[in-house]
Design an enzyme around this catalytic site. Structure first.
Site, PDB file in Angstrom:
ATOM      1  N   GLU A  73       8.840   7.183  -1.800  1.00  0.00           N
ATOM      2  CA  GLU A  73       7.818   7.622  -0.860  1.00  0.00           C
ATOM      3  C   GLU A  73       8.360   7.588   0.562  1.00  0.00           C
ATOM      4  OE1 GLU A  73       3.410   6.414   0.915  1.00  0.00           O
ATOM      5  OE2 GLU A  73       4.178   5.356  -0.849  1.00  0.00           O
ATOM      6  N   LYS A  99      -2.395  -8.179 -16.352  1.00  0.00           N
ATOM      7  CA  LYS A  99      -2.097  -6.842 -15.861  1.00  0.00           C
ATOM      8  C   LYS A  99      -3.353  -6.007 -15.595  1.00  0.00           C
ATOM      9  CE  LYS A  99       2.436  -7.337 -17.617  1.00  0.00           C
ATOM     10  NZ  LYS A  99       3.334  -7.336 -18.735  1.00  0.00           N
ATOM     11  N   ASP A 153       8.205  -7.726 -13.117  1.00  0.00           N
ATOM     12  CA  ASP A 153       7.432  -6.936 -14.072  1.00  0.00           C
ATOM     13  C   ASP A 153       6.474  -6.062 -13.260  1.00  0.00           C
ATOM     14  OD1 ASP A 153       5.665  -5.914 -15.957  1.00  0.00           O
ATOM     15  OD2 ASP A 153       5.617  -7.757 -17.138  1.00  0.00           O
ATOM     16  N   HIS A 205       3.757  11.089   8.384  1.00  0.00           N
ATOM     17  CA  HIS A 205       4.117  11.590   7.050  1.00  0.00           C
ATOM     18  C   HIS A 205       4.756  12.979   7.150  1.00  0.00           C
ATOM     19  CE1 HIS A 205       2.849   8.890   3.782  1.00  0.00           C
ATOM     20  NE2 HIS A 205       2.061   8.358   4.705  1.00  0.00           N
TER      21      HIS A 205
END
Length: 391
Positions: A89, A219, A293, A384
């Site tokens: 990104e 999660k 993770d 951006h």
């Protein structure tokens, strides 16, 4: 009638050797249109991958940028750090670096770990509610014996609490552990399984049980872990002088504070898992670079922002991350590129997880300040456009 299933090639004798990897690559080149030139050209020796991935074919190479210096005034992390961030990104690394510059000039980010625990959450099923209630009382009476059985399975795990929540004839428990430098999901699973076996031997009237009842919310973001903690509970905070904020970002602190009030209102209305701006951005980029993770971002990105506009115009900002799941030992942290990134921050190996958690939380705060100031100054879209477009 469906076509015959064509399985992925595997070598039962040595599935991590060069021949097995080459066989899978040849298989994919035959069955797909991809040459896999870059996937196959990584520097990681497949022989070090058992326990991290199955049926390896190569690597996903994610660009790593360097943000910093990040000044941390923590109890474990102290001084300036350069933070590796893996992302595709555009503007992300630049934005975090800008936040780090602002907070460096403001004296740094103060970080505090206020709790540390990892859960496994079994459930016990009875014929009626009284049976479940009686087991709850019995577990409280026999906590020390249950703890000894659970801890017999691990060198680093320590059982600190067994939470209880009853609904109908079911007793839900949350076995809370400290897990050292490991994230601890597997450790807590093994320890709690042993404890449950012992409980079932002592209490044969239990009709059924399940090792995980979805009450640990692995999660998944959850309200219980906002309140009770999962992983590390870390607070990062700083006070930014009004003059510094306007000079570096062209944003006025009173406007930033108003935007913060509105953002908290909007987060409440939308049911978001935090009232901040983008905690998942920085956490994910560090997780990928440092062998964490990555699926744990779903709960680690939960955040609670509190801000004050001081009487002199200075801006106090804190962010609490109640379920930051990080490791500096085990899992993917020992793989070559991931270990190198941890080494950049002095966070590889035993005794470093508190330091790493504080650096992650401080990085998140820098990203919040940078994005918040860009929105307040009306520069978010233009940034951006300048840095985030490559096509």
């Amino acid at each position: 009638m469906s076509e015959d299933r064509v399985p992925v090639p595997r070598d039962r004798e040595n599935d991590y050797g060069p021949a097995a990897v080459d066989a899978r690559l040849a298989f994919l080149r035959e069955h797909t249109e991809s040459s896999l030139e870059h996937v196959a050209s990584g520097s990681i020796d497949p022989s070090v991958l058992p326990g991290n991935v199955e049926s390896p074919i190569g690597v996903a190479q994610v660009p790593i940028g360097l943000a910093g210096p990040l000044k941390v005034n923590g109890e474990h992390a102290q001084g300036d750090f350069y933070v590796p961030m893996a992302t595709t990104e555009g503007t992300l690394v630049a934005s975090y670096s800008r936040g780090m510059r602002i907070l460096h000039e403001a004296g740094g980010v103060t970080t505090t770990i206020t709790d540390d625990r990892m859960q496994r959450a079994p459930s016990f099923v009875f014929d009626d509610a009284r049976g479940a209630r009686e087991l709850g009382a019995w577990i409280r009476e026999h906590h020390d014996e249950i703890r000894d059985v659970a801890e017999s399975t691990t060198r680093s795990g320590k059982l600190i609490e067994i939470e209880q929540y009853q609904a109908g004839p079911i007793l839900f428990c949350r076995f809370d552990y400290t897990t050292g430098d490991a994230a601890g999901q597997n450790l807590t699973g093994k320890a709690t399984e042993a404890a449950c076996r012992w409980i079932l031997e002592q209490r044969p009237e239990i009709r059924d049980h399940f090792l995980e009842s979805n009450f640990a919310t692995d999660k998944k973001a959850s309200q219980i872990n906002v309140l009770k903690t999962r992983g590390k509970r870390v607070v990062a905070e700083a006070t930014i002088p009004a003059e510094l904020m306007e000079r570096v970002t062209r944003a006025r602190t009173e406007r930033m504070y108003r935007a913060r009030q509105i953002a908290t209102f909007g987060g409440l209305m939308s049911g978001a898992n935090n009232n901040g701006s983008h905690s998942a951005n920085g956490i994910t980029a560090i997780f990928i670079a440092c062998g964490q993770d990555v699926a744990n971002v779903s709960e680690s990105s939960t955040a609670l922002v509190y801000a004050e506009l001081r009487e002199n115009g200075d801006y106090y900002y804190s962010i609490t991350i109640p379920s930051l799941i990080v490791a500096t030992y085990g899992g993917g942290t020992g793989l070559p590129t991931q270990k190198e990134c941890l080494d950049v921050m002095g966070c590889s190996g035993a005794g470093k997880v508190g330091k790493f958690a504080e650096i992650v939380a401080a990085t998140v705060l820098c990203g919040e300040i940078s994005l918040g100031s860009a929105i307040s100054a009306g520069e978010w879209v233009s940034a951006h456009d300048q840095l985030g477009r490559n096509r």
